[in-house]
Scaffold this motif. Sequence first.
Motif: not given
Length: 487
Positions: A323, A326-327, A319-320
């Motif tokens: 993100g 991308s960060d 799930h992580e």
Amino acid sequence: MADTTATSPTAASRKTTDLSSLGLAIAAEAIRNGDITSEGYARALLQRAGMLAELNTFITIDEAAVLAAARDADKARAAGSAALLLGVPLGVKDSYLTQGLPTSLGLDSLAHFVPREDADAVSAIKGAGALVFGKNNLVEMSYGLTGHNARYGQVRNPHAWDRVSGGSSSGSAASVAAGIVPAALGGDTVGSIRVPASFCGVVGFKPTTGRWPRKGVAPISHTLDTTGVFARNVEDCLLVDQIVTGEQDAKSSGRDDLRGVRLAFAPRQFLDLVDADVETGFRNVVRQLQDAGAEIVEVDLGDDFNALIQTATWGIFAHETMGAISDFLRRHDIPTTFEAIHEGLKPQLRQAWGHIVLPDGAGATSAEAYQTALSVTRPEIQQRLNAAFVSEGALALLQPTTPCTAPLIEEQATVRIAGQEVSYLALANHTVSASSVGLPGISLPCGLSRAGLPIGLELDAALGSDRALLNLARRIEGVLGANSTAS
């Protein structure tokens, strides 16, 4: 690159082998004392890297830069420097940003990307005088457990070249095991340090999650990721831990026994699906520890413990990912996007990301399930583990690091454990428990299978007790017999 004082190829090979057998702390002391030069040591390791190039442990080695840095270290030593790692080359997993040296993250598209900054952990070892020997091979985006990389090749196990090295920190573990470098930085989310440490027969240390700096290292999960280290003995892990965290070295107890030490293991949870050789080796270790004075208590973490661990941890992991990556790309001006990375992955990994990582994937973890894993399941897991550390008074929880020894390269997609065909993800069945709640863990080599393959012993300890764990591991290493290549 052979030492010009060698009188024959045999002598040159022997000289290289002698230097490559040095552990980290011993090599650093020898350079500080003037017993060897950094340049001579670096040349020997570069020669060994060339001899063992087919192991595929490194993606990038800039030989000229390594030798120039070694000569600078020798000048610093002559000027009075006594830095803890002065002039010692270390491997660095290619998920760590390295200023002036390509950082691929295991991807073909970033083969020529050169960062303008170092990851914090790299800055720490450089600040202590170490040299970056090269960038270790790894699984693409650190997403795998066997050491296969479609662009840069399979990392082979130095103990048996037809076997996997483990992953994702594959090249880091194998380069230490092969004597190419005395230590290497790696990363661990669900077992990416401890699994290859077990398969390659080296020490692999995963700190309490968040204790070591993670800035500048390509992530998977901000909840689970940690940086860490491979070495050929625990003493060297202690040294790197001191340098990276700034904590002073824990004093050794000076004892060569384990009297007064209480340890726990959970046979129902960690011996349920293991190869016979691994279980036999583990039970032999338990007897050795008891003979050395340790008190071993059996604990039961519950019928549903493994199911809780697997569901919560893999759900958070997947799930992580989108993100977190991308960060990371945005913050460090890396010239690609998450979407481009996904498109460029090898087919099997691209399909897996499409299934569990992309928000619309059929196996994606919902926001509700993710929050449940964080706020309900993880505290429940922690409570059960606390029962071993607090209620039972155990300093550490013991288990085999991996449920089998290193699989054959040609059989890595589906592996056989205890006669059953299972997914390669089962290689992390034991390491994932410490990762699920961020415990510190260390894998120690503890013997060989009948086929001569390394078996690992994992010790997990309570949150934040890293130095106590390392001290305990040093005592256990002494009982089991330190790896002879680290002397």
